[in-house]
Structures are given as C-alpha cells and as structure tokens.
Design a protein around this motif. Structure first.
Motif, PDB file in Angstrom:
ATOM      1  N   UNK A 125     -12.346 -57.287   3.655  1.00  0.00           N
ATOM      2  CA  UNK A 125     -11.397 -57.856   2.715  1.00  0.00           C
ATOM      3  C   UNK A 125     -10.532 -56.762   2.093  1.00  0.00           C
ATOM      4  N   UNK A 126      -9.353 -57.122   1.592  1.00  0.00           N
ATOM      5  CA  UNK A 126      -8.425 -56.108   1.060  1.00  0.00           C
ATOM      6  C   UNK A 126      -9.009 -55.266  -0.061  1.00  0.00           C
ATOM      7  N   UNK A 127      -9.943 -55.821  -0.835  1.00  0.00           N
ATOM      8  CA  UNK A 127     -10.470 -55.108  -1.994  1.00  0.00           C
ATOM      9  C   UNK A 127     -11.688 -54.264  -1.660  1.00  0.00           C
ATOM     10  N   UNK A 128     -11.870 -53.959  -0.376  1.00  0.00           N
ATOM     11  CA  UNK A 128     -13.115 -53.317   0.033  1.00  0.00           C
ATOM     12  C   UNK A 128     -13.349 -51.956  -0.610  1.00  0.00           C
ATOM     13  N   UNK A 129     -12.306 -51.334  -1.166  1.00  0.00           N
ATOM     14  CA  UNK A 129     -12.477 -50.026  -1.801  1.00  0.00           C
ATOM     15  C   UNK A 129     -13.118 -50.144  -3.180  1.00  0.00           C
ATOM     16  N   UNK A 130     -13.190 -51.379  -3.709  1.00  0.00           N
ATOM     17  CA  UNK A 130     -13.699 -51.560  -5.063  1.00  0.00           C
ATOM     18  C   UNK A 130     -15.210 -51.765  -5.066  1.00  0.00           C
ATOM     19  N   UNK A 131     -15.934 -50.865  -4.433  1.00  0.00           N
ATOM     20  CA  UNK A 131     -17.380 -51.011  -4.326  1.00  0.00           C
ATOM     21  C   UNK A 131     -18.065 -51.081  -5.683  1.00  0.00           C
ATOM     22  N   UNK A 132     -17.633 -50.244  -6.624  1.00  0.00           N
ATOM     23  CA  UNK A 132     -18.282 -50.224  -7.929  1.00  0.00           C
ATOM     24  C   UNK A 132     -18.128 -51.551  -8.648  1.00  0.00           C
ATOM     25  N   UNK A 133     -16.976 -52.194  -8.468  1.00  0.00           N
ATOM     26  CA  UNK A 133     -16.772 -53.505  -9.097  1.00  0.00           C
ATOM     27  C   UNK A 133     -17.756 -54.519  -8.534  1.00  0.00           C
TER      28      UNK A 133
ATOM     29  N   UNK B  85     -22.673 -57.946  -8.908  1.00  0.00           N
ATOM     30  CA  UNK B  85     -23.964 -58.395  -8.395  1.00  0.00           C
ATOM     31  C   UNK B  85     -25.074 -58.096  -9.401  1.00  0.00           C
ATOM     32  N   UNK B  86     -25.048 -56.921 -10.002  1.00  0.00           N
ATOM     33  CA  UNK B  86     -26.079 -56.559 -10.982  1.00  0.00           C
ATOM     34  C   UNK B  86     -26.075 -57.520 -12.166  1.00  0.00           C
ATOM     35  N   UNK B  87     -24.886 -57.956 -12.578  1.00  0.00           N
ATOM     36  CA  UNK B  87     -24.771 -58.848 -13.728  1.00  0.00           C
ATOM     37  C   UNK B  87     -25.274 -60.257 -13.421  1.00  0.00           C
ATOM     38  N   UNK B  88     -25.136 -60.695 -12.173  1.00  0.00           N
ATOM     39  CA  UNK B  88     -25.462 -62.081 -11.823  1.00  0.00           C
ATOM     40  C   UNK B  88     -26.837 -62.241 -11.180  1.00  0.00           C
ATOM     41  N   UNK B  89     -27.338 -61.210 -10.536  1.00  0.00           N
ATOM     42  CA  UNK B  89     -28.606 -61.333  -9.806  1.00  0.00           C
ATOM     43  C   UNK B  89     -29.702 -60.591 -10.571  1.00  0.00           C
ATOM     44  N   UNK B  90     -30.633 -61.331 -11.122  1.00  0.00           N
ATOM     45  CA  UNK B  90     -31.691 -60.749 -11.947  1.00  0.00           C
ATOM     46  C   UNK B  90     -33.037 -60.673 -11.230  1.00  0.00           C
TER      47      UNK B  90
ATOM     48  N   UNK C 149     -20.725 -51.480   4.775  1.00  0.00           N
ATOM     49  CA  UNK C 149     -20.335 -51.489   3.365  1.00  0.00           C
ATOM     50  C   UNK C 149     -21.281 -52.374   2.560  1.00  0.00           C
ATOM     51  N   UNK C 150     -21.626 -53.534   3.108  1.00  0.00           N
ATOM     52  CA  UNK C 150     -22.541 -54.443   2.418  1.00  0.00           C
ATOM     53  C   UNK C 150     -23.910 -53.817   2.214  1.00  0.00           C
ATOM     54  N   UNK C 151     -24.416 -53.138   3.239  1.00  0.00           N
ATOM     55  CA  UNK C 151     -25.710 -52.455   3.141  1.00  0.00           C
ATOM     56  C   UNK C 151     -25.653 -51.381   2.055  1.00  0.00           C
ATOM     57  N   UNK C 152     -24.571 -50.642   2.011  1.00  0.00           N
ATOM     58  CA  UNK C 152     -24.418 -49.593   1.008  1.00  0.00           C
ATOM     59  C   UNK C 152     -24.380 -50.170  -0.401  1.00  0.00           C
TER      60      UNK C 152
ATOM     61  N   UNK D 207     -27.110 -49.536  -3.423  1.00  0.00           N
ATOM     62  CA  UNK D 207     -26.730 -48.894  -4.670  1.00  0.00           C
ATOM     63  C   UNK D 207     -26.941 -49.816  -5.865  1.00  0.00           C
ATOM     64  N   UNK D 208     -26.752 -51.118  -5.660  1.00  0.00           N
ATOM     65  CA  UNK D 208     -26.886 -52.067  -6.772  1.00  0.00           C
ATOM     66  C   UNK D 208     -28.337 -52.249  -7.188  1.00  0.00           C
ATOM     67  N   UNK D 209     -29.257 -52.226  -6.226  1.00  0.00           N
ATOM     68  CA  UNK D 209     -30.657 -52.530  -6.521  1.00  0.00           C
ATOM     69  C   UNK D 209     -31.620 -51.412  -6.151  1.00  0.00           C
ATOM     70  N   UNK D 210     -31.115 -50.263  -5.798  1.00  0.00           N
ATOM     71  CA  UNK D 210     -31.866 -49.102  -5.318  1.00  0.00           C
ATOM     72  C   UNK D 210     -32.410 -49.382  -3.918  1.00  0.00           C
ATOM     73  N   UNK D 211     -32.665 -48.353  -3.143  1.00  0.00           N
ATOM     74  CA  UNK D 211     -33.144 -48.550  -1.770  1.00  0.00           C
ATOM     75  C   UNK D 211     -34.451 -49.334  -1.676  1.00  0.00           C
ATOM     76  N   UNK D 212     -35.223 -49.430  -2.769  1.00  0.00           N
ATOM     77  CA  UNK D 212     -36.494 -50.151  -2.727  1.00  0.00           C
ATOM     78  C   UNK D 212     -36.314 -51.641  -2.452  1.00  0.00           C
ATOM     79  N   UNK D 213     -35.094 -52.154  -2.639  1.00  0.00           N
ATOM     80  CA  UNK D 213     -34.858 -53.576  -2.363  1.00  0.00           C
ATOM     81  C   UNK D 213     -35.174 -53.921  -0.912  1.00  0.00           C
TER      82      UNK D 213
END
Length: 346
Positions: free
Chosen positions: A108-116, A121-126, A148-151, A155-161
């Motif tokens: 998708x065009x916004x693929x550079x916005x990984x941090x966003x 995801x961190x805010x919505x997935x508990x 990109x999705x794997x990365x 990063x969002x949930x640490x590699x332990x996910x």
C-alpha cells in the motif's frame, strides 16, 4: 465440590473397575474435582486469534472452517490503508475474538509509515493467544509486503509473539509439487521470521497446508484435524483451555479413527482473490465431529497435561470408560469439556 449425581457415578465407576480387576486411582474423585474447578475458572475467559497475511489469501475462510462458524467476515477489503478488524463471537458459551489486519501485508502507498501501524496495533490489540501467518502455498516467494508485516508484528509485540504462532498455507490444491513446495515455502518463511527472532524460535513454528475446497490436501490427508492440533498445541496457556471448551462438542468421543466418514462440505461466499480468480473458499460442515489420528491425539494429550498436570495420573483405561458418562452427568460446557478431555486419554 462434586455434585451428588457425579459423586455417585464416580463411586459406581470405581466399584466397576474393582470388580473387573482394572486399576483406577483411589484419588480419582479428587482428580475430577480439580479438573472441574480448572474448567469452571476458564468459562469466563476468551481466546484471541490475530491474523496476519495479504488481503485475499483466505485468512477468514480458514478460521471459519476450523471453528465451523462464520465468525470472521469473508469479503473484499480495500487494501489501501492499514486497518484492524475485530470479530467477536461465542461458541459453546465461550467467547472468542478474531482480529484481522487487512492492509498490513499489502503493498500500500503508506507502507513507509511502519511506526504508525505499530502504534495502531498496540493500541487496539491487548491479547494474542495465537498468531496466524497466512499465505498462499502457490506463491513461491516471500513478498516485500509480507516481510514488512512480519517486521511490524515483531516490533509491535516483541519477537516472543512468534512462540505462539502457526504458519498456514492456503490453496494447497494449486501447488505443482505439493510436498516439495510445502517444505520449501515453510523454510523461506521461517528464515524471514528468524531475522527478527533467531532460528531457535522460528524453526519451531509449525506449518499446515489447507484447502478450503476439499477435506484433504493433495497427499490425501485430512487437514482440518491437523490444523486443530497445531493451533491447540501452539496456543498460549491463557487461551488454550477456553479454545478446548469452545470446541468440545465437536470432538467425537465414540467414533473410531478408522471411520472414513467425511464431512458434507457446502461451499458458499464467492470470494475474489487478488489474482482475479473467483473461488468458493468458505466451507460449512453438516458433520461437525473431528476425527483425530493417533499421533494427533497424543500431541493434544501432551498439551492438556501441560495445562492441567493433575491429568498425568489418568490412565488410558480411565479415559476410555469415564469420558462420556462423567461428561453427561456434569452437563453443560464443563461436562462437554470433561468428556472431550478424557477422549484424548482413551
């Protein structure tokens, strides 16, 4: 405390064992009481699946096939922006939550916005009890969008996910050389995940090939029970017992594994893949029982013992005799779970 009906039944079973010179633990009543307590504590809990994969690979269809309910919507997402889709449902009195991430693995065009995306995801997935990485078996490469999705997930949930994850390959019937492609695709995806986790974690992630148009994969083996087995043994301790309770009524406690009866598959919900191919990919079972192989039963039994160690004292003879009667006597979701648990000890 056991109710009076169950206590009488346990006493009767114990006497029958003694009369037939079978062995049964004198503490069987205590074991059963502890098991019921454990299950009762899990009744109000839920299990959560997080789905990761390109739009249109069959994520929702495969979850629906496993749970035998249309829980996750099968439809066309607009793969132009990152989203988090949540589907709540109740099965056998147990709550479940399916979280999909359309757009996360799409170019998708916004693929550079990984941090966003990470923050979204961190805010919505508990809670995540199992991460599904879903991709097509007939797609030979791991695309940049999937990488990109794997990365992002790492990063969002640490590699332990990834310690509670499974790789699911859809469209198994489209593979030219099924077994070779399954092995090669598994290696490539594990190698990509290993960039974030190391090989020790990545190489333990199981892969399962599915075919939502058939009950078997090209090698003639039933895939639904294999998917169930790998999903259960890879789930977090928090979600595994609720998952078992939610699916307990579908675990056949009397049918022989040699029985060749197959589900009556009905295909619906025409779905358009990114390639433009239109296929019926969601399936509905008229026969809901799972038919596990001996190996699958042993794997599930091992996981159950890890979750409920007291069951390690339950021998095969106990499971064979008490599963159905005890489950019926207890009744409800707990009774169904007790019956299904002892099925794996028979």
């Amino acid at each position: 405390m056991l109710n009076e009906t169950t206590k009488k039944l346990v006493d009767e079973i114990t006497k029958n064992f003694a009369a037939s010179k079978e062995s049964i633990s004198s503490s069987f009543g205590e074991l059963l009481s502890l098991l019921i307590d454990k299950l009762q504590l899990s009744q109000d809990k839920k299990f959560v699946f997080l789905l990761l994969g390109k739009t249109g690979v069959g994520k929702s269809s495969t979850v629906n096939s496993l749970l035998s309910k249309e829980i996750a919507n099968v439809g066309k997402y607009d793969a132009t922006t990152m989203q988090v889709q949540e589907y709540e449902h109740e099965m056998n009195g147990i709550k479940c939550l399916i979280i999909d991430t359309p757009g996360l693995c799409d170019d998708i065009p916004e693929k550079a916005n990984n941090q966003k995306y990470i923050e979204l995801i961190q805010n919505q997935v508990k809670q995540i009890d199992l991460l599904w990485f879903v991709t097509r078996l007939d797609d030979s490469r791991v695309g940049e969008d999937e990488k990109k999705g794997i990365q992002i997930i790492s990063e969002a949930f640490t590699p332990k996910v990834w310690e509670h994850s499974v790789i699911v390959f859809t469209r198994a019937n489209k593979a030219d050389d099924y077994l070779e492609e399954l092995q090669e695709r598994t290696k490539r995806i594990r190698d990509e995940i290993a960039k974030h986790t190391g090989h020790e974690i990545a190489n333990k992630i199981p892969s399962v090939a599915v075919d939502n148009k058939s009950q078997t994969t090209p090698d003639g083996k039933r895939w639904l029970e294999e998917l169930y087995t790998q999903v259960f043994i890879r789930m977090s301790e928090r979600g595994a017992i609720p998952f078992l309770m939610a699916t307990a009524t579908r675990i056949n406690k009397t049918q022989s594994n040699k029985d060749k009866r197959e589900p009556n598959w009905t295909f619906y919900n025409n779905y358009e893949f990114e390639t433009g191919d239109k296929e019926d990919v969601t399936s509905e079972f008229n026969v809901n029982d799972f038919v596990f192989t001996g190996i699958q039963k042993e794997l599930i039994k091992k996981k159950i013992i890890e979750l409920i160690p007291v069951l390690a004292v339950a021998g095969a003879s106990v499971g064979a005799v008490v599963g159905g009667p005890i489950g019926s006597a207890i009744g409800g979701v707990v009774g169904a779970a007790v019956g299904s648990i002892f099925y794996f000890f028979s």
